[in-house]
Design a protein around this motif. Structure first.
Motif, PDB file in Angstrom:
ATOM      1  N   ARG A   1     -49.288  -9.680  -9.399  1.00 38.74           N
ATOM      2  CA  ARG A   1     -48.024  -9.614 -10.255  1.00 38.74           C
ATOM      3  C   ARG A   1     -47.697  -8.340 -10.693  1.00 38.74           C
ATOM      4  NH1 ARG A   1     -47.066  -9.071 -15.801  1.00 38.74           N
ATOM      5  NH2 ARG A   1     -44.914  -9.873 -16.394  1.00 38.74           N
ATOM      6  N   GLY A   2     -48.640  -7.733 -11.149  1.00 35.50           N
ATOM      7  CA  GLY A   2     -48.287  -6.383 -11.393  1.00 35.50           C
ATOM      8  C   GLY A   2     -48.025  -5.439 -10.130  1.00 35.50           C
ATOM      9  N   GLN A   3     -48.475  -5.395  -9.176  1.00 35.52           N
ATOM     10  CA  GLN A   3     -48.174  -4.935  -7.772  1.00 35.52           C
ATOM     11  C   GLN A   3     -46.714  -5.316  -7.419  1.00 35.52           C
ATOM     12  OE1 GLN A   3     -49.763  -2.205  -6.280  1.00 35.52           O
ATOM     13  NE2 GLN A   3     -51.401  -2.345  -8.130  1.00 35.52           N
ATOM     14  N   THR A   4     -46.459  -6.532  -7.401  1.00 34.77           N
ATOM     15  CA  THR A   4     -45.149  -7.050  -7.081  1.00 34.77           C
ATOM     16  C   THR A   4     -44.114  -6.515  -7.823  1.00 34.77           C
ATOM     17  OG1 THR A   4     -46.515  -9.069  -6.126  1.00 34.77           O
ATOM     18  CG2 THR A   4     -43.999  -9.255  -6.386  1.00 34.77           C
ATOM     19  N   LEU A   5     -44.459  -6.303  -9.340  1.00 38.08           N
ATOM     20  CA  LEU A   5     -43.270  -5.753  -9.977  1.00 38.08           C
ATOM     21  C   LEU A   5     -42.996  -4.517  -9.575  1.00 38.08           C
ATOM     22  CD1 LEU A   5     -44.207  -7.275 -13.500  1.00 38.08           C
ATOM     23  CD2 LEU A   5     -42.274  -7.932 -12.097  1.00 38.08           C
ATOM     24  N   SER A   6     -43.858  -3.704  -9.212  1.00 37.47           N
ATOM     25  CA  SER A   6     -43.734  -2.540  -8.571  1.00 37.47           C
ATOM     26  C   SER A   6     -43.004  -2.284  -7.324  1.00 37.47           C
ATOM     27  CB  SER A   6     -44.702  -1.576  -8.522  1.00 37.47           C
ATOM     28  OG  SER A   6     -44.839  -0.125  -8.223  1.00 37.47           O
ATOM     29  N   LEU A   7     -43.539  -3.281  -6.286  1.00 36.29           N
ATOM     30  CA  LEU A   7     -42.940  -3.181  -5.009  1.00 36.29           C
ATOM     31  C   LEU A   7     -41.696  -3.657  -4.883  1.00 36.29           C
ATOM     32  CD1 LEU A   7     -46.105  -4.368  -3.074  1.00 36.29           C
ATOM     33  CD2 LEU A   7     -45.283  -2.123  -3.247  1.00 36.29           C
ATOM     34  N   ARG A   8     -41.213  -4.662  -5.480  1.00 35.70           N
ATOM     35  CA  ARG A   8     -39.997  -5.087  -5.568  1.00 35.70           C
ATOM     36  C   ARG A   8     -38.760  -4.259  -5.780  1.00 35.70           C
ATOM     37  NH1 ARG A   8     -38.735  -9.372 -10.438  1.00 35.70           N
ATOM     38  NH2 ARG A   8     -38.528  -7.751 -11.945  1.00 35.70           N
ATOM     39  N   GLU A   9     -39.102  -3.084  -6.109  1.00 34.93           N
ATOM     40  CA  GLU A   9     -38.008  -2.164  -6.603  1.00 34.93           C
ATOM     41  C   GLU A   9     -37.974  -0.973  -5.683  1.00 34.93           C
ATOM     42  OE1 GLU A   9     -35.863  -2.824  -8.783  1.00 34.93           O
ATOM     43  OE2 GLU A   9     -37.064  -4.502  -9.522  1.00 34.93           O
ATOM     44  N   ARG A  10     -38.887  -1.145  -4.598  1.00 34.19           N
ATOM     45  CA  ARG A  10     -38.822   0.311  -3.540  1.00 34.19           C
ATOM     46  C   ARG A  10     -37.725  -0.008  -2.647  1.00 34.19           C
ATOM     47  NH1 ARG A  10     -44.353   1.843  -3.099  1.00 34.19           N
ATOM     48  NH2 ARG A  10     -45.248   1.844  -5.403  1.00 34.19           N
ATOM     49  N   GLU A  11     -37.421   1.233  -2.081  1.00 30.72           N
ATOM     50  CA  GLU A  11     -36.293   1.475  -1.159  1.00 30.72           C
ATOM     51  C   GLU A  11     -36.197   0.498   0.209  1.00 30.72           C
ATOM     52  OE1 GLU A  11     -38.314   3.583  -2.085  1.00 30.72           O
ATOM     53  OE2 GLU A  11     -37.238   5.079  -3.439  1.00 30.72           O
ATOM     54  N   TYR A  12     -37.612   0.187   0.670  1.00 28.32           N
ATOM     55  CA  TYR A  12     -37.675  -0.734   1.795  1.00 28.32           C
ATOM     56  C   TYR A  12     -37.041  -2.156   1.378  1.00 28.32           C
ATOM     57  CZ  TYR A  12     -42.461  -1.827   0.304  1.00 28.32           C
ATOM     58  OH  TYR A  12     -43.496  -2.039  -0.371  1.00 28.32           O
ATOM     59  N   VAL A  13     -37.501  -2.657   0.225  1.00 26.32           N
ATOM     60  CA  VAL A  13     -37.130  -3.964  -0.172  1.00 26.32           C
ATOM     61  C   VAL A  13     -35.756  -4.157  -0.451  1.00 26.32           C
ATOM     62  CG1 VAL A  13     -37.541  -5.895  -1.868  1.00 26.32           C
ATOM     63  CG2 VAL A  13     -39.577  -4.411  -0.928  1.00 26.32           C
ATOM     64  N   GLU A  14     -34.938  -3.023  -0.940  1.00 21.11           N
ATOM     65  CA  GLU A  14     -33.839  -2.944  -1.503  1.00 21.11           C
ATOM     66  C   GLU A  14     -32.860  -3.035  -0.073  1.00 21.11           C
ATOM     67  OE1 GLU A  14     -32.115  -3.260  -4.042  1.00 21.11           O
ATOM     68  OE2 GLU A  14     -33.764  -3.532  -5.384  1.00 21.11           O
ATOM     69  N   ALA A  15     -33.705  -2.075   0.873  1.00 19.10           N
ATOM     70  CA  ALA A  15     -32.696  -1.990   2.209  1.00 19.10           C
ATOM     71  C   ALA A  15     -32.751  -3.447   3.074  1.00 19.10           C
ATOM     72  CB  ALA A  15     -33.652  -1.222   3.065  1.00 19.10           C
ATOM     73  N   ALA A  16     -33.761  -4.070   2.658  1.00 16.01           N
ATOM     74  CA  ALA A  16     -33.928  -5.605   3.564  1.00 16.01           C
ATOM     75  C   ALA A  16     -32.983  -6.471   2.876  1.00 16.01           C
ATOM     76  CB  ALA A  16     -35.640  -5.996   3.516  1.00 16.01           C
ATOM     77  N   ARG A  17     -32.938  -6.215   1.619  1.00 10.24           N
ATOM     78  CA  ARG A  17     -32.057  -7.149   0.907  1.00 10.24           C
ATOM     79  C   ARG A  17     -30.630  -6.850   1.159  1.00 10.24           C
ATOM     80  NH1 ARG A  17     -33.832  -6.120  -4.009  1.00 10.24           N
ATOM     81  NH2 ARG A  17     -35.478  -7.601  -3.966  1.00 10.24           N
ATOM     82  N   SER A  18     -30.271  -5.767   1.152  1.00  9.54           N
ATOM     83  CA  SER A  18     -29.000  -5.133   1.637  1.00  9.54           C
ATOM     84  C   SER A  18     -28.538  -5.588   3.034  1.00  9.54           C
ATOM     85  CB  SER A  18     -28.707  -3.777   1.587  1.00  9.54           C
ATOM     86  OG  SER A  18     -29.698  -3.008   2.384  1.00  9.54           O
ATOM     87  N   LEU A  19     -29.371  -5.774   3.923  1.00  7.50           N
ATOM     88  CA  LEU A  19     -29.195  -6.175   5.240  1.00  7.50           C
ATOM     89  C   LEU A  19     -29.159  -7.782   5.317  1.00  7.50           C
ATOM     90  CD1 LEU A  19     -31.615  -3.696   7.341  1.00  7.50           C
ATOM     91  CD2 LEU A  19     -28.946  -3.730   7.197  1.00  7.50           C
ATOM     92  N   GLY A  20     -29.447  -8.489   4.267  1.00  7.47           N
ATOM     93  CA  GLY A  20     -29.104  -9.962   4.275  1.00  7.47           C
ATOM     94  C   GLY A  20     -30.439 -10.577   4.593  1.00  7.47           C
ATOM     95  N   ALA A  21     -31.421 -10.032   4.123  1.00  8.39           N
ATOM     96  CA  ALA A  21     -32.845 -10.593   4.283  1.00  8.39           C
ATOM     97  C   ALA A  21     -32.954 -11.479   3.207  1.00  8.39           C
ATOM     98  CB  ALA A  21     -33.948  -9.658   4.322  1.00  8.39           C
ATOM     99  N   GLY A  22     -33.580 -12.800   3.560  1.00 11.05           N
ATOM    100  CA  GLY A  22     -33.882 -13.779   2.442  1.00 11.05           C
ATOM    101  C   GLY A  22     -35.002 -13.500   1.603  1.00 11.05           C
TER     102      GLY A  22
ATOM    103  N   GLU B   1     -42.326  -7.959   3.903  1.00  5.85           N
ATOM    104  CA  GLU B   1     -42.105  -6.633   3.019  1.00  5.85           C
ATOM    105  C   GLU B   1     -43.056  -6.533   1.989  1.00  5.85           C
ATOM    106  OE1 GLU B   1     -40.346  -4.637   4.198  1.00  5.85           O
ATOM    107  OE2 GLU B   1     -38.968  -5.882   5.527  1.00  5.85           O
ATOM    108  N   LEU B   2     -43.341  -7.669   1.048  1.00  7.46           N
ATOM    109  CA  LEU B   2     -44.362  -7.452  -0.040  1.00  7.46           C
ATOM    110  C   LEU B   2     -45.850  -7.702   0.370  1.00  7.46           C
ATOM    111  CD1 LEU B   2     -41.910  -9.048  -2.710  1.00  7.46           C
ATOM    112  CD2 LEU B   2     -42.308  -6.706  -2.240  1.00  7.46           C
ATOM    113  N   LEU B   3     -46.114  -9.119   0.927  1.00  3.35           N
ATOM    114  CA  LEU B   3     -47.538  -9.501   1.099  1.00  3.35           C
ATOM    115  C   LEU B   3     -48.238  -8.382   2.006  1.00  3.35           C
ATOM    116  CD1 LEU B   3     -47.304 -13.414   1.612  1.00  3.35           C
ATOM    117  CD2 LEU B   3     -48.502 -11.999  -0.186  1.00  3.35           C
ATOM    118  N   PRO B   4     -47.685  -7.926   2.996  1.00  3.97           N
ATOM    119  CA  PRO B   4     -48.420  -6.719   3.709  1.00  3.97           C
ATOM    120  C   PRO B   4     -48.899  -5.654   2.861  1.00  3.97           C
ATOM    121  CG  PRO B   4     -46.563  -7.439   5.110  1.00  3.97           C
ATOM    122  CD  PRO B   4     -46.285  -8.104   3.838  1.00  3.97           C
ATOM    123  N   ASN B   5     -48.143  -5.321   2.009  1.00  2.00           N
ATOM    124  CA  ASN B   5     -48.494  -4.176   0.826  1.00  2.00           C
ATOM    125  C   ASN B   5     -49.324  -4.427  -0.226  1.00  2.00           C
ATOM    126  OD1 ASN B   5     -46.701  -1.655   1.938  1.00  2.00           O
ATOM    127  ND2 ASN B   5     -45.583  -3.364   2.234  1.00  2.00           N
TER     128      ASN B   5
END
Length: 337
Positions: free
Chosen positions: A218-239, A247-251
């Motif tokens: 949970r702590g790692q996910t809270l940090s990773l979900r704000e990273r640039e690559y997650v925001e980029a995937a979200r802006s490209l329409g990724a579900g 994006e999250l589980l591999p990291n």
């Protein structure tokens, strides 16, 4: 024809210092190569001699557990065969020195029954490693799923999962397992006797272990979900589920592996404690904790019966801890070793 005003001159040969500089530059160019995270971690791990030694011992223990029937056949012993002729009828202890150690019985025999201790140690490794690995697997699966969901979605999902984790962490795990195993039926889901006890121990130890994994994930996910690559995937329409799984589980693999290696020895100790208290596997199934419990009555007359299973538990737990520490350091991106 007239001769040219200036004769062409040969290029000056490089000096020794220049040649050394060229060689150093070429060597440096060869040394700078792209390396994967796995290769970097492996190179770090190879430099940690204690971790490598622990990993080798772990592999040997796994091989012993898997090849237990083959090993005991090679030495000509069986974990359940009695040898009353090797027991002193007056004191019920093994004849001979050091608990009856001999060429036929490499680690001696048990008091009263005369069962071969080496064979029972080998088969006991199966129980300890089986419970240790499978209960860790249950904890990792539950902790990863619920931890990722809580960290990524937040809100009421995070609040609900966090409160459940707090409750389980405050629950007396050992007492609950003792009470539950004591009232379990002898037959369940097609399993009988020792199978039922092993099944219940694996599930309960894993169930009470997932909050530890869940908090880390949970702590790692809270940090990773704000990273640039997650925001980029979200802006490209990724579900959401694409982001979770791609994006999250591999990291999250590195912290999950580290925590798994640290959980296994704890689970092995829990199984040994339960067997020591009489709520783990029952005789004639071999268990290190059960052997320690039986050795209490003979610690003064046959101390080797207590020392041998105790050393087996100590070496197993120490090896896993050394290897886990090395894996943690090797997978640490900020580490310098």
């Amino acid at each position: 024809m007239t001769a040219p005003l200036h004769e062409p001159t040969a290029e000056a040969a490089p000096s020794a210092a220049e040649e050394a500089a060229i060689v150093a530059d070429s060597a440096g160019a060869k040394a700078v190569q792209g390396r994967s995270l796995g290769r970097i971690a492996w190179e770090r791990l190879k430099r940690d001699k204690l971790a490598l030694a622990g990993g080798i011992v772990v592999l040997v223990l796994i091989a012993i557990a898997l090849l237990a029937p083959v090993i005991t056949n090679l030495v000509g012993q069986d974990p359940e065969s009695h040898h009353e002729d090797l027991i002193d009828p007056l004191f019920s202890t093994p004849t001979g020195s050091y608990g009856g150690i001999s060429g036929d019985h490499l680690l001696g025999v048990e008091p009263v029954s005369g069962r071969d201790i080496f064979a029972r140690i080998v088969y006991g490794a199966r129980i300890s490693l089986l419970v240790g690995f499978l209960s860790a697997l249950v904890a990792v699966v539950l902790g990863t799923i619920l931890g990722v969901l809580a960290g990524y979605f937040g809100g009421w999902v995070d609040a609900a999962v966090s409160r459940v984790m707090d409750g389980l962490l405050a629950f007396p795990q050992l007492l609950f397992i003792i009470a539950l195993v004591s009232v379990m039926p002898n037959e369940m889901l097609g399993l009988t006797g020792t199978g039922v006890r092993l099944f219940v121990m694996i599930l309960v130890i894993g169930f009470f272990g997932w909050p530890y994994v869940g908090r880390v994930v949970r702590g790692q996910t809270l940090s990773l979900r704000e990273r640039e690559y997650v925001e980029a995937a979200r802006s490209l329409g990724a579900g959401r589920f694409y982001i979770l799984f791609k994006e999250l589980l591999p990291n999250l693999v590195a912290p999950i592996i580290v925590y798994t290696t640290m959980m296994i020895p704890t689970n092995i100790l829990t199984e040994a404690a339960l067997s020591f208290l009489g709520v783990g596997v029952k005789p004639p199934t071999a268990s290190w904790g059960q052997m320690l419990s039986a050795a209490i009555d003979y610690y003064d007359s046959d101390p080797m019966y207590m020392v041998i299973p105790g050393v087996a538990i100590f070496i197993t737990v120490l090896s896993f801890n050394l290897f886990g520490d090395g894996v943690r350091d090797a997978l640490d991106p900020k580490g310098s070793r």
